[in-house]
Design an enzyme around this catalytic site. Structure first.
Site, mmCIF file in Angstrom:
data_model
loop_
_atom_site.group_PDB
_atom_site.id
_atom_site.type_symbol
_atom_site.label_atom_id
_atom_site.label_comp_id
_atom_site.label_asym_id
_atom_site.label_seq_id
_atom_site.Cartn_x
_atom_site.Cartn_y
_atom_site.Cartn_z
ATOM 1 N N ASP A 101 47.606 -37.022 31.967
ATOM 2 C CA ASP A 101 48.008 -38.090 32.833
ATOM 3 C C ASP A 101 47.541 -39.457 32.358
ATOM 4 O OD1 ASP A 101 45.320 -37.627 32.944
ATOM 5 O OD2 ASP A 101 44.961 -37.394 35.175
ATOM 6 N N ILE A 102 46.071 -39.563 31.928
ATOM 7 C CA ILE A 102 45.743 -40.780 31.293
ATOM 8 C C ILE A 102 44.741 -40.828 30.514
ATOM 9 C CG2 ILE A 102 43.952 -40.870 33.246
ATOM 10 C CD1 ILE A 102 44.436 -43.839 33.847
ATOM 11 N N VAL A 103 44.754 -41.802 29.705
ATOM 12 C CA VAL A 103 43.543 -41.674 28.277
ATOM 13 C C VAL A 103 42.760 -42.889 28.786
ATOM 14 C CG1 VAL A 103 43.241 -42.141 26.086
ATOM 15 C CG2 VAL A 103 45.471 -40.949 26.818
ATOM 16 N N ASP A 104 41.393 -42.565 29.129
ATOM 17 C CA ASP A 104 40.564 -43.676 29.502
ATOM 18 C C ASP A 104 39.595 -43.888 28.370
ATOM 19 O OD1 ASP A 104 38.806 -45.509 30.881
ATOM 20 O OD2 ASP A 104 38.355 -44.209 32.603
ATOM 21 N N THR A 108 38.568 -36.830 26.656
ATOM 22 C CA THR A 108 39.312 -35.653 26.966
ATOM 23 C C THR A 108 40.396 -35.129 25.789
ATOM 24 O OG1 THR A 108 38.928 -36.204 29.302
ATOM 25 C CG2 THR A 108 40.396 -34.387 28.762
HETATM 26 P P1 IMP Z 1 38.734 -39.952 29.407
HETATM 27 O O1 IMP Z 1 37.681 -40.828 29.524
HETATM 28 O O2 IMP Z 1 39.918 -40.481 28.313
HETATM 29 O O3 IMP Z 1 38.169 -38.601 28.705
HETATM 30 O O4 IMP Z 1 39.470 -39.498 30.574
HETATM 31 C C1 IMP Z 1 38.969 -38.489 31.446
HETATM 32 C C2 IMP Z 1 39.748 -38.369 32.632
HETATM 33 O O5 IMP Z 1 39.236 -39.160 33.631
HETATM 34 C C3 IMP Z 1 41.190 -38.352 32.751
HETATM 35 O O6 IMP Z 1 41.882 -37.097 32.138
HETATM 36 C C4 IMP Z 1 41.700 -38.361 34.040
HETATM 37 O O7 IMP Z 1 41.859 -37.235 34.718
HETATM 38 C C5 IMP Z 1 40.273 -39.245 34.501
HETATM 39 N N1 IMP Z 1 40.667 -40.667 34.906
HETATM 40 C C6 IMP Z 1 40.166 -41.559 34.072
HETATM 41 N N2 IMP Z 1 40.564 -42.939 34.640
HETATM 42 C C7 IMP Z 1 41.246 -42.724 35.709
HETATM 43 C C8 IMP Z 1 41.611 -43.463 36.577
HETATM 44 O O8 IMP Z 1 42.033 -44.626 36.696
HETATM 45 N N3 IMP Z 1 42.432 -42.886 37.655
HETATM 46 C C9 IMP Z 1 42.311 -41.404 37.764
HETATM 47 N N4 IMP Z 1 41.750 -40.671 37.002
HETATM 48 C C10 IMP Z 1 41.209 -41.267 35.867
HETATM 49 MG MG MG Z 2 43.283 -35.761 33.244
#
Ligand code: IMP
Ligand code: MG
Length: 179
Positions: A101-104, A108
């Protein structure tokens, strides 16, 4: 249209999302025109809606599967990820695409990429609907819908504390709701 009071503004309207998902599906269908099948892996729960739309726009043979992951801790330093639900098939010699869905932070995607790379797929690529500008990903996002600012977003699969997940658009959550 009146927005829910938790929401600051609509960041990506429904028709814009759908147009971009179609473009991504078209590009993927071209790039994988010669493979037997594409093995799509949606990352639960956030990617379920994106994957449902993306898969329906594909014109190539594909299979749909899912993984679920969970973070060990909320803080940036602990940031380890573990698999809580795995795919149904071994992935050896499959053309695999991770659909997020999203890369934050990118942790992940990076974890999943490295884990799945170890299963000897024929190829491994990544697709994400949105990426936050702060994302520092050490793996490539091969297919990306949008860049968004570093705010918390909900809708189109994305949630905040399990709320607002099934909105058809992506909206920015008010800072006072999540801070
Ligand atoms: P990561 O920090 O890239 O590992 O992101 C971890 C997970 O946090 C993502 O796959 C989303 O499920 C969730 N996430 C990060 N940012 C958001 C946001 O703005 N809204 C909803 N979920 C988020
Ligand atoms: Mg996710």
């Amino acid at each position: 249209m009146t927005l829910h009071p938790d929401l600051a503004r609509v960041l990506v309207p429904e028709d814009t999302i759908q147009a971009h998902v179609k473009v991504l599906a078209h590009q993927i269908s071209q790039d994988y025109a010669n493979v037997e099948r594409l093995y799509l892996i949606g990352v639960l729960r956030g990617a379920f809606m994106f994957l449902a739309d993306l898969a329906r726009y594909l014109t190539i043979p594909h299979t749909v599967d899912f993984m679920a992951v969970s973070s060990y801790g909320k803080t940036a330093v602990s940031g380890a990820v573990r698999i809580v639900m795995d795919v149904r098939e071994p992935l050896v010699n499959e053309h695999v695409m991770i659909v997020e869905d999203i890369v934050d932070s990118g942790r992940t995607l990076s974890y999943l990429y490295k884990t799945l790379q170890g299963r000897q797929p024929a190829s491994l690529k990544t697709c994400a609907l949105v990426s936050k500008n702060r994302a520092q990903v050490d793996v490539p996002v091969d297919y990306l819908g949008f860049h968004i600012p570093d705010v918390w977003v909900v809708g189109y699969g994305l949630d905040y504390a399990d709320k607002h997940r099934t909105l058809p658009f992506i909206a920015e959550l008010k800072e006072e709701v999540y801070k």
